[in-house]
Motif scaffolding. Sequence first.
Motif, PDB file in Angstrom:
ATOM      1  N   GLN A 190     102.487  46.624   5.597  1.00 25.88           N
ATOM      2  CA  GLN A 190     103.719  46.298   4.990  1.00 25.88           C
ATOM      3  C   GLN A 190     103.839  47.179   3.817  1.00 25.88           C
ATOM      4  N   PHE A 191     104.913  47.787   3.804  1.00 26.78           N
ATOM      5  CA  PHE A 191     105.189  48.814   2.617  1.00 26.78           C
ATOM      6  C   PHE A 191     106.540  49.307   2.765  1.00 26.78           C
ATOM      7  N   THR A 192     107.148  49.749   1.493  1.00 24.93           N
ATOM      8  CA  THR A 192     108.421  50.439   1.301  1.00 24.93           C
ATOM      9  C   THR A 192     108.302  51.697   0.890  1.00 24.93           C
ATOM     10  N   PHE A 193     109.419  52.717   1.117  1.00 21.70           N
ATOM     11  CA  PHE A 193     109.309  53.884   0.460  1.00 21.70           C
ATOM     12  C   PHE A 193     110.707  54.566   0.626  1.00 21.70           C
ATOM     13  N   ALA A 194     110.959  55.404  -0.696  1.00 21.84           N
ATOM     14  CA  ALA A 194     112.262  55.810  -0.618  1.00 21.84           C
ATOM     15  C   ALA A 194     112.037  57.507   0.056  1.00 21.84           C
ATOM     16  N   ILE A 195     113.012  57.675   0.891  1.00 19.95           N
ATOM     17  CA  ILE A 195     112.882  58.932   1.597  1.00 19.95           C
ATOM     18  C   ILE A 195     114.270  59.612   1.624  1.00 19.95           C
ATOM     19  N   THR A 196     114.003  61.091   1.972  1.00 23.68           N
ATOM     20  CA  THR A 196     115.555  61.813   2.192  1.00 23.68           C
ATOM     21  C   THR A 196     116.216  61.539   3.424  1.00 23.68           C
ATOM     22  N   ALA A 197     117.456  61.467   3.158  1.00 24.63           N
ATOM     23  CA  ALA A 197     118.373  61.225   4.399  1.00 24.63           C
ATOM     24  C   ALA A 197     118.433  62.642   5.376  1.00 24.63           C
ATOM     25  N   SER A 198     118.354  62.281   6.422  1.00 25.17           N
ATOM     26  CA  SER A 198     118.320  63.535   7.323  1.00 25.17           C
ATOM     27  C   SER A 198     119.582  64.386   7.401  1.00 25.17           C
ATOM     28  N   GLY A 199     119.014  65.778   7.651  1.00 28.59           N
ATOM     29  CA  GLY A 199     120.005  66.647   7.901  1.00 28.59           C
ATOM     30  C   GLY A 199     120.995  67.073   6.732  1.00 28.59           C
ATOM     31  N   LYS A 200     120.357  66.634   5.216  1.00 24.65           N
ATOM     32  CA  LYS A 200     121.307  67.172   4.224  1.00 24.65           C
ATOM     33  C   LYS A 200     120.904  68.677   3.682  1.00 24.65           C
ATOM     34  N   ASP A 201     121.725  69.119   3.140  1.00 27.75           N
ATOM     35  CA  ASP A 201     121.652  70.352   2.359  1.00 27.75           C
ATOM     36  C   ASP A 201     120.584  70.197   1.010  1.00 27.75           C
ATOM     37  N   LYS A 202     119.402  70.340   1.074  1.00 33.36           N
ATOM     38  CA  LYS A 202     118.581  69.704   0.099  1.00 33.36           C
ATOM     39  C   LYS A 202     118.563  70.519  -1.210  1.00 33.36           C
ATOM     40  N   SER A 203     119.426  71.524  -1.352  1.00 33.50           N
ATOM     41  CA  SER A 203     119.798  72.543  -2.546  1.00 33.50           C
ATOM     42  C   SER A 203     120.764  71.676  -3.059  1.00 33.50           C
ATOM     43  N   VAL A 204     121.354  70.705  -2.530  1.00 30.12           N
ATOM     44  CA  VAL A 204     122.819  69.978  -3.414  1.00 30.12           C
ATOM     45  C   VAL A 204     122.391  68.628  -3.586  1.00 30.12           C
ATOM     46  N   ASN A 205     122.635  68.322  -4.841  1.00 31.46           N
ATOM     47  CA  ASN A 205     122.508  66.984  -5.118  1.00 31.46           C
ATOM     48  C   ASN A 205     123.779  65.920  -5.078  1.00 31.46           C
ATOM     49  N   THR A 206     123.685  64.797  -4.249  1.00 33.82           N
ATOM     50  CA  THR A 206     125.022  64.180  -3.854  1.00 33.82           C
ATOM     51  C   THR A 206     124.524  62.702  -4.088  1.00 33.82           C
ATOM     52  N   PRO A 207     125.582  61.601  -4.065  1.00 32.81           N
ATOM     53  CA  PRO A 207     125.089  60.221  -4.162  1.00 32.81           C
ATOM     54  C   PRO A 207     124.361  59.610  -3.207  1.00 32.81           C
ATOM     55  N   SER A 208     124.429  60.374  -1.983  1.00 35.24           N
ATOM     56  CA  SER A 208     123.912  59.945  -0.581  1.00 35.24           C
ATOM     57  C   SER A 208     122.559  60.554  -0.042  1.00 35.24           C
ATOM     58  N   LEU A 226     117.379  57.109   0.928  1.00 37.88           N
ATOM     59  CA  LEU A 226     117.407  55.446   1.219  1.00 37.88           C
ATOM     60  C   LEU A 226     116.011  55.017   1.317  1.00 37.88           C
ATOM     61  N   LEU A 227     116.049  53.597   1.371  1.00 34.19           N
ATOM     62  CA  LEU A 227     114.696  52.932   1.371  1.00 34.19           C
ATOM     63  C   LEU A 227     114.493  52.789   2.869  1.00 34.19           C
ATOM     64  N   VAL A 228     112.954  52.711   3.344  1.00 33.35           N
ATOM     65  CA  VAL A 228     112.701  52.358   4.939  1.00 33.35           C
ATOM     66  C   VAL A 228     111.492  51.278   4.466  1.00 33.35           C
ATOM     67  N   ASP A 229     111.280  50.879   5.745  1.00 33.65           N
ATOM     68  CA  ASP A 229     110.083  49.945   5.576  1.00 33.65           C
ATOM     69  C   ASP A 229     108.878  50.657   6.386  1.00 33.65           C
ATOM     70  N   GLY A 230     107.710  50.110   6.503  1.00 36.70           N
ATOM     71  CA  GLY A 230     106.672  50.673   7.301  1.00 36.70           C
ATOM     72  C   GLY A 230     106.860  51.098   8.713  1.00 36.70           C
ATOM     73  N   GLN A 231     108.014  50.714   9.255  1.00 33.54           N
ATOM     74  CA  GLN A 231     108.224  51.121  10.575  1.00 33.54           C
ATOM     75  C   GLN A 231     109.064  52.315  10.660  1.00 33.54           C
ATOM     76  N   GLY A 232     109.813  52.553   9.043  1.00 38.75           N
ATOM     77  CA  GLY A 232     110.644  53.518   9.218  1.00 38.75           C
ATOM     78  C   GLY A 232     112.274  53.052   9.213  1.00 38.75           C
ATOM     79  N   LYS A 233     112.403  51.802   9.152  1.00 42.17           N
ATOM     80  CA  LYS A 233     113.730  51.186   9.285  1.00 42.17           C
ATOM     81  C   LYS A 233     114.273  51.180   7.947  1.00 42.17           C
TER      82      LYS A 233
END
Length: 213
Positions: free
Chosen positions: A48-66, A69-76
């Motif tokens: 059991q663990f939790t981590f913060a990860i980048t959202a999929s498909g974003k332009d990573k050279s731009v900072n936005t409020p979204s 997100l946080l996911v669990d050890g199963q990636g949900k």
Amino acid sequence: MSEILRLEEKQQAFAELRDIKTTLAARGWFPATSGNLSIRVGDFSPEQFTFAITASGKDKSVNTPSDFLLVDGQGKPTDHTGLKPSAETLIHCEIYRATGCGAIFHVHTVFNNLVSELFWERKSIPVDGVELIKAFNIWDEEAQLEIPILPNYTDIPRIAELVEKAIVPRVPGIMLRKHGIYAWGANAFEAKRHLEAFEFLFEYVYRLELLKK
Ligand SMILES: CSC[C@@H](O)[C@@H](O)C(=O)COP(=O)(O)O
Ligand SMILES: [Zn+2]
């Protein structure tokens, strides 16, 4: 974990991810929305663990409020969110489970792609006696390393199931063939140092191979 503590830790992890994302984007290490970053939050057990990860498909050279997100050890996702975690979240899950590390950074660069193909048949990239190996906290004189390479299946769970066995204890990284490097560390500072060392070594190895020809 109390809700307030969790919120504080989440905001701190998102802020750290934003800083590292901005720094690495300025180097051109996220071409065409590639790459993903994560930082672990709160207690850890392999179950059991939790981590913060980048959202999929974003332009990573731009900072936005979204961007995160946080996911669990199963990636949900653990919060109600319309955001989709990185398509490669399951690889992060397996690295956390196997190593208990605190942060994982993944980038696609031309040099990491080139050496992954150059040494694919060997299934590892050899590095011989380069000073920057010390960035991995390996202090032997003329240390030799083999950085493991895994196949780049389209089906991410197929890659994820190979991760644990592929990890070499003193090497904090795994390469995917013609795809990119996953580097990790006890925290974001260490994961960034490791990632920078890998990228330096990949360019060195590539150029040395050319010079030998
Ligand atoms: C757009 S090419 C790169 C992707 O296929 C993938 O390998 C990658 O690193 C980024 O995916 P993401 O889902 O944004 O985390
Ligand atoms: Zn990728």
